[in-house]
Scaffold this active site. Structure first.
Site, short mmCIF file in Angstrom:
data_model
loop_
_atom_site.label_atom_id
_atom_site.label_comp_id
_atom_site.label_asym_id
_atom_site.label_seq_id
_atom_site.Cartn_x
_atom_site.Cartn_y
_atom_site.Cartn_z
N PHE A 175 0.14 6.16 3.66
CA PHE A 175 0.18 5.97 5.11
C PHE A 175 0.30 4.50 5.52
O PHE A 175 0.79 4.19 6.60
CB PHE A 175 -1.03 6.60 5.80
N GLY A 221 3.92 3.02 6.61
CA GLY A 221 4.50 3.22 7.94
C GLY A 221 3.54 3.01 9.09
O GLY A 221 3.91 3.14 10.25
N HIS A 222 2.28 2.69 8.80
CA HIS A 222 1.25 2.56 9.86
C HIS A 222 0.47 1.28 9.66
O HIS A 222 -0.63 1.33 9.10
CB HIS A 222 0.32 3.77 9.82
N PHE A 223 0.87 0.19 9.99
CA PHE A 223 2.11 -0.22 10.62
C PHE A 223 2.79 -1.23 9.71
O PHE A 223 2.10 -2.04 9.09
CB PHE A 223 1.83 -0.87 11.97
N VAL A 276 -2.81 -0.43 8.88
CA VAL A 276 -4.06 0.06 9.45
C VAL A 276 -4.19 1.54 9.10
O VAL A 276 -3.24 2.31 9.26
CB VAL A 276 -4.07 -0.11 11.00
#
Length: 157
Positions: free
Chosen positions: A54, A57-59, A64
Site C-alpha cells: 500500500f 500508491g498511498h502516497f 502513509v
C-alpha cells in the site's frame, strides 16, 4: 522473554497467528502477540515497512499507512483475542468473526514506514456471538488511532 499463558507461550509468532486467522499476505496485518489476558485484553505488534504494497500508491513520495488498514489491524487483533481466549480455555473451534461496525474512529498521527504499531484491544462484551471491543494503536508511546469495533461470529448457514 517467553511467558506461559495457559498452554500457549508468548510471544505468539506470525506462523501461529496464521493458524488462528484466515488472513494472508498482503492482508495479514499482525506480526506478533506480546500480551494477553483471556477474554479481557490483548496487545499485538505490526511492523510497517516500506515493502508494504500500500505504501507504493498511498502516497507516492510521501508514504502513509491508510487509516482503514490501521482499523483492519485492530480488528484482526480483536479476532486474535477471541481465538486465543478460546484456545487457552481448551476450545479448539475456530469460528470466523466478521467486522460489522466501526464507531468513533480517530486518526491522530500518520503511520509511516519504519513505525512499529502497538495494537491494544480490550473486550467490552461478548454475548451470543457478538463482540464489542475498544481498540487503540500506539507508535512510540503516542496514540495514532483508536476506535470501537463490533464483530459477529459467522452463521453456519
Amino acid at each position: 522473554m517467553n511467558e506461559k499463558v495457559g498452554a500457549m507461550t508468548l510471544p505468539i509468532n506470525v506462523e501461529q497467528i496464521q493458524q488462528l486467522l484466515p488472513h494472508r499476505y498482503p492482508f495479514l496485518l499482525v506480526d506478533r502477540v506480546i500480551e494477553i489476558v483471556p477474554d479481557v485484553s490483548v496487545v499485538a505488534i505490526k511492523n510497517a515497512t516500506i515493502n508494504e504494497p500500500f505504501f507504493q500508491g498511498h502516497f507516492p513520495g510521501h508514504p502513509v499507512m491508510p487509516g482503514v488498514l490501521i482499523v483492519e489491524a485492530m480488528a484482526q487483533t480483536a479476532g486474535l483475542l477471541t481465538q486465543l481466549s478460546r484456545r487457552i480455555k481448551g476450545d479448539t473451534g475456530n469460528p470466523l468473526f466478521y467486522l460489522v461496525k466501526v464507531d468513533n474512529a480517530r486518526f491522530n498521527a500518520p503511520v509511516v514506514p519504519g513505525d512499529q504499531l502497538r495494537l491494544e484491544v480490550s473486550q467490552k462484551r461478548l454475548v451470543r456471538g457478538m463482540g464489542l471491543f475498544i481498540a487503540r494503536t500506539v507508535v512510540d508511546d503516542k496514540e495514532v488511532a483508536s476506535c470501537e469495533l463490533m464483530c459477529a461470529a459467522r452463521s453456519e448457514k
